[in-house]
Design a protein around this motif. Structure first.
Motif, PDB file in Angstrom:
ATOM      1  N   LYS A   1     -16.353   7.738 -47.217  1.00 18.15           N
ATOM      2  CA  LYS A   1     -16.511   9.166 -46.878  1.00 18.15           C
ATOM      3  C   LYS A   1     -16.117   9.312 -45.416  1.00 18.15           C
ATOM      4  O   LYS A   1     -16.608   8.580 -44.565  1.00 18.15           O
ATOM      5  N   ILE A   2     -15.235  10.274 -45.140  1.00 19.69           N
ATOM      6  CA  ILE A   2     -14.802  10.506 -43.757  1.00 19.69           C
ATOM      7  C   ILE A   2     -15.268  11.902 -43.360  1.00 19.69           C
ATOM      8  O   ILE A   2     -14.968  12.882 -44.046  1.00 19.69           O
ATOM      9  N   ASN A   3     -15.961  12.013 -42.235  1.00 13.38           N
ATOM     10  CA  ASN A   3     -16.423  13.324 -41.764  1.00 13.38           C
ATOM     11  C   ASN A   3     -16.092  13.508 -40.292  1.00 13.38           C
ATOM     12  O   ASN A   3     -16.083  12.536 -39.538  1.00 13.38           O
ATOM     13  N   LYS A   4     -15.878  14.761 -39.928  1.00 10.53           N
ATOM     14  CA  LYS A   4     -15.641  15.070 -38.510  1.00 10.53           C
ATOM     15  C   LYS A   4     -16.915  15.700 -37.972  1.00 10.53           C
ATOM     16  O   LYS A   4     -17.367  16.722 -38.488  1.00 10.53           O
ATOM     17  N   ILE A   5     -17.538  15.049 -36.985  1.00  4.70           N
ATOM     18  CA  ILE A   5     -18.804  15.574 -36.457  1.00  4.70           C
ATOM     19  C   ILE A   5     -18.765  15.548 -34.928  1.00  4.70           C
ATOM     20  O   ILE A   5     -18.680  14.465 -34.335  1.00  4.70           O
ATOM     21  N   HIS A   6     -18.801  16.720 -34.299  1.00  2.00           N
ATOM     22  CA  HIS A   6     -18.943  16.812 -32.846  1.00  2.00           C
ATOM     23  C   HIS A   6     -18.083  15.844 -32.039  1.00  2.00           C
ATOM     24  O   HIS A   6     -18.593  14.953 -31.371  1.00  2.00           O
ATOM     25  N   GLY A   7     -16.782  15.997 -32.133  1.00  2.00           N
ATOM     26  CA  GLY A   7     -15.904  15.192 -31.289  1.00  2.00           C
ATOM     27  C   GLY A   7     -15.760  13.748 -31.732  1.00  2.00           C
ATOM     28  O   GLY A   7     -15.245  12.916 -30.980  1.00  2.00           O
ATOM     29  N   ARG A   8     -16.214  13.427 -32.903  1.00  2.00           N
ATOM     30  CA  ARG A   8     -16.084  12.063 -33.429  1.00  2.00           C
ATOM     31  C   ARG A   8     -15.667  12.157 -34.887  1.00  2.00           C
ATOM     32  O   ARG A   8     -16.012  13.118 -35.585  1.00  2.00           O
ATOM     33  N   ILE A   9     -14.989  11.119 -35.348  1.00  2.00           N
ATOM     34  CA  ILE A   9     -14.736  11.017 -36.782  1.00  2.00           C
ATOM     35  C   ILE A   9     -15.560   9.842 -37.279  1.00  2.00           C
ATOM     36  O   ILE A   9     -15.507   8.744 -36.696  1.00  2.00           O
TER      37      ILE A   9
ATOM     38  N   ARG B   1     -21.823   0.372 -43.692  1.00  2.00           N
ATOM     39  CA  ARG B   1     -21.577   0.463 -42.252  1.00  2.00           C
ATOM     40  C   ARG B   1     -20.961   1.817 -41.923  1.00  2.00           C
ATOM     41  O   ARG B   1     -20.376   2.472 -42.788  1.00  2.00           O
ATOM     42  N   THR B   2     -21.076   2.189 -40.640  1.00  2.00           N
ATOM     43  CA  THR B   2     -20.469   3.440 -40.187  1.00  2.00           C
ATOM     44  C   THR B   2     -19.313   3.131 -39.252  1.00  2.00           C
ATOM     45  O   THR B   2     -19.481   2.357 -38.300  1.00  2.00           O
ATOM     46  N   LEU B   3     -18.162   3.707 -39.542  1.00  4.54           N
ATOM     47  CA  LEU B   3     -17.025   3.567 -38.624  1.00  4.54           C
ATOM     48  C   LEU B   3     -17.084   4.741 -37.661  1.00  4.54           C
ATOM     49  O   LEU B   3     -17.155   5.899 -38.090  1.00  4.54           O
ATOM     50  N   LEU B   4     -17.054   4.429 -36.387  1.00 10.85           N
ATOM     51  CA  LEU B   4     -17.085   5.469 -35.370  1.00 10.85           C
ATOM     52  C   LEU B   4     -15.693   5.501 -34.741  1.00 10.85           C
ATOM     53  O   LEU B   4     -15.291   4.560 -34.063  1.00 10.85           O
ATOM     54  N   ILE B   5     -14.963   6.580 -35.009  1.00 10.29           N
ATOM     55  CA  ILE B   5     -13.553   6.636 -34.589  1.00 10.29           C
ATOM     56  C   ILE B   5     -13.417   7.656 -33.459  1.00 10.29           C
ATOM     57  O   ILE B   5     -13.752   8.830 -33.631  1.00 10.29           O
ATOM     58  N   ARG B   6     -12.932   7.190 -32.307  1.00  9.57           N
ATOM     59  CA  ARG B   6     -12.817   8.096 -31.144  1.00  9.57           C
ATOM     60  C   ARG B   6     -11.384   8.575 -30.996  1.00  9.57           C
ATOM     61  O   ARG B   6     -10.462   7.800 -31.175  1.00  9.57           O
ATOM     62  N   TYR B   7     -11.218   9.841 -30.616  1.00  9.50           N
ATOM     63  CA  TYR B   7      -9.867  10.384 -30.414  1.00  9.50           C
ATOM     64  C   TYR B   7      -9.341   9.896 -29.097  1.00  9.50           C
ATOM     65  O   TYR B   7     -10.099   9.607 -28.187  1.00  9.50           O
ATOM     66  N   ASP B   8      -8.017   9.962 -29.013  1.00 10.15           N
ATOM     67  CA  ASP B   8      -7.436   9.680 -27.702  1.00 10.15           C
ATOM     68  C   ASP B   8      -7.146  11.004 -27.007  1.00 10.15           C
ATOM     69  O   ASP B   8      -8.069  11.732 -26.653  1.00 10.15           O
TER      70      ASP B   8
END
Ligand code: ATP
Ligand code: MG
Length: 398
Positions: free
Chosen positions: A42-50, A4-11
């Motif tokens: 695996k954690i990656n930072k891609i275009h305003g999302r983690i 699965r992919t975790l889509l983490i949004r910044y505040d």
């Protein structure tokens, strides 16, 4: 193995300008630390999302850990796939079908967000193509489209490298990532308020160390054990926290024996602030934090608050100052400290409590009281006897 992919949004980081990278990197670091126990993540930072890539079996556990990380607006568990109408519709159908069977009828919509603007379809076209494919299969089974009042939203994020499809959003703690704003020192008692004020500074990006004034001679070890448990819960939101424990009985006895009864509590507090000031400076902390709130108890009138803060040059943050007790209790329950805070253990401020504590201290009278006992010497002794508890180490022992 299914992933699965975790889509983490910044505040609030999303609102930052040129220094945004600093906050993003700190959040990624904190997320990696929080998820260090998860295998093959695996954690990656891609275009305003983690984005996090995990085994399906670990996805819920990741959410449990991320619930303790300030700076996150929300998290979704989704599927990474090609931006293909048929494949996404097929996934949508399987997700909707189980709900439809339970409910009989369901309103739904597709919401697409494109950060990859070179993708040939617009978001609206994408919604239409996927939505109509889902309707073809499920309209006869009770499914209808409602963009404004959907019971089920199938969300699609088309990024430059990944397209992620999901149907859930778990709210995060919001605020800023710990470590992005420097360190502060919080005066932590065993009460309801100070754990909440400590937590509030963590969500402003500060790493918060705590200090507890302990009068074991008169009150036993109960208060000490309680504060350790509270500090341990609070440290889960940041890691790297320390708890300083200062023996306070000799100072309290000296104040009882030499000063006016009515001034005792404010004099205790002035000593607490002075000692905290020294420890804060020694440990690279740039402000003090307390759980005081105007008018809550006799020691927290405007005059008494002023008579206490004036002993330090350091900023004193009182994040609960305008909150009422119900709001504070609600927060304490949310962060998991309330049940411990209400365990009956007297605080050292209640030792030798006078019948009529002053509500309007006058600084000149407090200063003349302080000339009657060797406070500088007692303060040096208390500081020399500080116990320093590294909360991360404590955690691994618990
Ligand atoms: P709390 O619920 O946090 O104990 P309170 O309403 O009981 O707050 P007071 O006892 O007047 O308030 O204390 C006000 C603040 O002073 C606390 O919130 C805390 O920041 C600090 N404080 C009080 N006692 C101690 C202590 N023993 N050690 C460290 N800080 C203390
Ligand atoms: Mg208290």
């Amino acid at each position: 193995m299914e992933t699965r992919t975790l889509l983490i949004r910044y505040d609030e980081i999303g609102l930052k300008g040129r220094n945004r990278k600093h906050f993003e990197n700190q959040l990624v670091k904190n997320i990696r630390y929080a998820l260090r126990g998860i295998q093959n993540i695996k954690i990656n930072k891609i275009h305003g999302r983690i984005l996090g890539f995990v085994n399906l079996a670990d996805a819920d556990k990741c959410i449990d850990y991320l619930n303790f990380v300030p700076g996150i607006a929300s998290i979704s568990i989704g599927h990474s796939m090609e931006p293909d109408f048929d494949k996404i519709a097929k996934l949508g159908i399987s997700l909707i079908q189980t709900k439809l069977q339970d409910l009989g009828q369901l309103k739904f919509c597709v919401r697409t967000r494109r950060s990859n603007k070179s993708f040939p379809s617009t978001s609206k076209e994408f919604n239409f193509e996927v939505g109509s494919r889902i309707m073809e299969t499920l309209s006869s089974k009770g499914l209808s489209v409602d963009i404004n009042r959907a019971d089920f939203v199938l969300e699609v994020e088309i990024g430059p490298q990944k397209t992620i499809v999901f149907d859930n959003r778990v709210p995060g703690l919001k605020g800023l990532p710990v470590g992005s704003s420097g360190q502060v020192l919080s005066l932590l008692s065993g009460g309801i308020d100070s754990p909440v004020s400590t937590f509030k500074l963590m969500t402003r990006g500060c790493r918060v160390h705590s200090i507890f004034f302990d009068n074991r001679t008169f009150l036993g070890r109960g208060g000490y054990d309680k504060v350790i448990r509270l500090a341990n819960i609070l440290n889960r939101y940041q890691g790297g926290g320390k708890l300083f424990v200062i023996p306070f009985q000799d100072i309290q006895v000296a104040i009882r024996d030499h000063c006016h009864d009515m001034n005792r509590v404010v004099l205790y507090r002035r000593m607490m602030y002075r000692i905290s000031n020294v420890l804060a400076e020694l440990n690279n902390c740039h402000a003090l934090v307390t759980g005081e709130s105007v008018g809550q108890v006799a020691s927290q009138t405007l005059k008494n608050l002023a008579a206490v803060s004036c002993v330090t040059q350091m900023s004193v943050f009182r994040p609960l100052i305008g909150m009422n007790k119900h709001e504070i209790i609600k927060d304490a329950k949310k962060i998991g400290t309330f049940d411990i805070s209400i365990e009956a253990q007297p605080d050292c401020c209640s030792v030798f409590m006078p019948d009529h504590p002053t509500t309007r201290s006058k600084i000149k009278y407090l200063e003349s009281d302080e000339r009657l006992f060797p406070w500088e010497e007692l303060m040096a002794q208390a500081l020399a006897s500080v116990e320093i508890i590294n909360l991360d180490e404590l955690n691994s022992r618990v």
